[in-house]
Each structure stands twice: as structure tokens, then as C-alpha cells.
Design an enzyme around this catalytic site. Sequence first.
Site, PDB file in Angstrom:
ATOM      1  CB  SER A 138      26.013  37.357  48.942  1.00  0.00           C
ATOM      2  OG  SER A 138      27.111  38.061  48.398  1.00  0.00           O
ATOM      3  N   GLY A 348      52.371  57.547  33.765  1.00  0.00           N
ATOM      4  CA  GLY A 348      52.491  56.426  32.838  1.00  0.00           C
ATOM      5  C   GLY A 348      53.248  55.253  33.422  1.00  0.00           C
ATOM      6  CD  GLU A 371      37.358  36.064  54.628  1.00  0.00           C
ATOM      7  OE1 GLU A 371      36.519  36.100  55.537  1.00  0.00           O
ATOM      8  OE2 GLU A 371      38.091  35.085  54.438  1.00  0.00           O
ATOM      9  CD  GLU A 375      28.303  45.714  47.029  1.00  0.00           C
ATOM     10  OE1 GLU A 375      28.769  46.693  46.409  1.00  0.00           O
ATOM     11  OE2 GLU A 375      28.958  44.655  47.224  1.00  0.00           O
TER      12      GLU A 375
END
Length: 387
Positions: A138, A348, A371, A375
Site C-alpha cells: 500500500s 452443505g 488494486e 482500507e
Amino acid sequence: MANDLSTGVYEIPSELLEFRDAVRQIAQEKIAPRAAEIDEKGEYPWDVRKALAESDILGLPIAEDLGGIHMGTLMQQLAVEEIAKVCASSALIQMIQELGSLPITLFGSDELKQRFLPKIASGEHSPAFALSEPEAGSDPASMKTTAVRDGDEWVINGTKNWITNTSIADFYVVFAKTDLERNRITAFVVESDRPGFSWGPLERKLGIKGSPTGSPVLEDVRVPHANVIGEVDKGLSVALGTLERTRLGAAAQAVGIAQGAVDYATNYAKERIAFGKPIATFQGLQWKLADAETRVAAARELLYKACSVVDNEPRGSRAVGKWTSMAKLFASDTAMAVTVDMLQVLGGYGYVKDYPMERFMRDAKITQIYEGTNEIQRVVISRAMLG
């Protein structure tokens, strides 16, 4: 005076709808039957790539005068969405067509465009975008890869990480530090056959297993100065200017995954019998399906709005970053939540590989991460709001 909103405010142009329907047909007929095998074997689907190339879909991110069929950002993302409905790994083929070519389209010299983009448009070559590193995800300014000028060449050293199309790409858009004192980076085109370029073992991933992800290694790799994208020391602008547009690919992929899950769960609920009648007759499941369909529709509208902003706002507009971040954030969170709920509809059966729902859920998770993590998207959105 009343506003006239009676005619086609939200209508997609007919030519885009026609092409979208053509992509949908290819996805349903040629990609869907292969999706489970692509995931199971974890192999790059060259047959899918060939089908997309032969149908000109791979040319969507490239201008017509360079061999493509560029029809705008919305059409590119419509194609990604349709493919992702059946196979998220295959959708990445289309996404990386844009991610790997857009830096050259937006910032590259005419010579670079002529040299690389026609082969991308035809599908002859495949690109990759190499920004992230083991300690710089980041925060691209923390990258360790360097490029030093030597006459008319640059010598690049470093290791990238989490790079889609590692091992199959013909060239990589590589970002490297060129001014250590001022922490400036530059973008380069690096062909995969240059001496000193290699990669280690590919990542073993939770989802999107048919798309190779790895760590390219550059050891004294030399490229000519002509391979610089944009200006020297201005590579961060190239990266951010690209990502603020291509994050819509992750949003479109997320919308496609979520819609594919809703469609499958809806059809399953109509056929699955419990307590003597289809489970679709139970209100608890009806409401779960209704909530999922509503959330996907909202994500899609936000995606399409963001595409319109990209196509109509000037480059560098703060609105572009805000809207594309909102679309990516909301669509990916929606995909994760919806696939979890739709797996529950199958009970299930949703948990086993004989049914595609667990693949939808595994594939959805990455849309919240790559991408630009969600956050980071929240950071971009709040900065745009607060000025």
C-alpha cells in the site's frame, strides 16, 4: 420549470449492450464449462485468452488507431463483469489487459504506444503491472527496486511481489526508484526476455487460481531510455493515474462474482426440495435472496456511475479518484458479503467443490485486497471529501 427525466437517463447505449451480450454468450458457452477445471488445476487458461482475442474483446482497452476497439471505460468493465459471473480467473485476463497497457496509453511516448499496444490489442502479447514489493504494498514510496542510468540505458535491480501474469507476460510495467535522496520513482517497460529478468515459484492462492501471481526478479536488467514511461522521477504519478482508473476492474469483477453467486443460488432454491416443497417458498430464504439482489444492483449502479465519471472528467480530477474508490470499496465488500450469504442458501452443498459457490466466495475475497486495499480506498475517499 420541471426537469425532463423521462428519456433514457440510465440507459446504456445500444451498441454497448450488443457487445455486452456477445461477451456474455462467449462467457456462458466457452468459459463457464471450463471454470471449475481452471480453478482445480490452477493453470492459465490459454484457450480462454484465445477466445477473447478472436472476439476482439482483448482490444477494448486499446485505441482504434493502435489496433484496438476502445469503446470507453464502461464497455471494458461490462466485459469484465460478464466474464467474472462465470470465472473470476478469466476475468483477470481482461482486467490486466487494461492495467498493463493503460500506463503506456496515458503517459507513454508515441514510439512506446506503437511498439507495444497493437500486440496487446490483438492478444499476441500479454502485459503485467509490477508496482508492489515484499515490503511495499500500500506504500509504493517504500519500494527497494532501483534503476540507475548508464549512458542511454537504465540498469534495474530489485524484486517485485504479488504481480499478476508473472511467468506468462511478454512485458512488465516496472516501477523503480531513480532518486533515492528525494524518494522519486520512474516507470519502465521491461520485456520478459531481457537478460537478468526471472521469477521464483508462483503463489499458491485462496482464489483466482487460474491467474498466475508471482515475484519477478530483476538482476542488472538493462533497458533503453526509450522504455521510460512518462517522465523520469514522475513514476508515482503514472502509478496513481493508472490505478485510479483500473480499480474499476476489481469493482466490475466483484459485481460479476456477486451476480453469478446470486443467480446460482436463486436457481438452486427453485429446485431444492425440503419439507416437501422448494426452499424458494420459504420467506427466510426469499429475503436473503432479495437482500443480495438489491446489494448487487446498488454496487452495479455505483460502478457504472464511476465509469461515466472516468470517461467524462479530465485527467487529474479529484472526482475520478473518489468515485472509483467508492465503487471498488462498495462492490468488493458486497461481493464478499453476498457470496457468504449465497453459500448459506445451498447449505452443505455450498461447502463442497461439486458446486461453484465455494469458488465464488474464495474468488470474492481478493477484490477487497488488490488494486488498493479497501482500507486505502477509504483513505482516498475521505481525503477527497475533506479537501
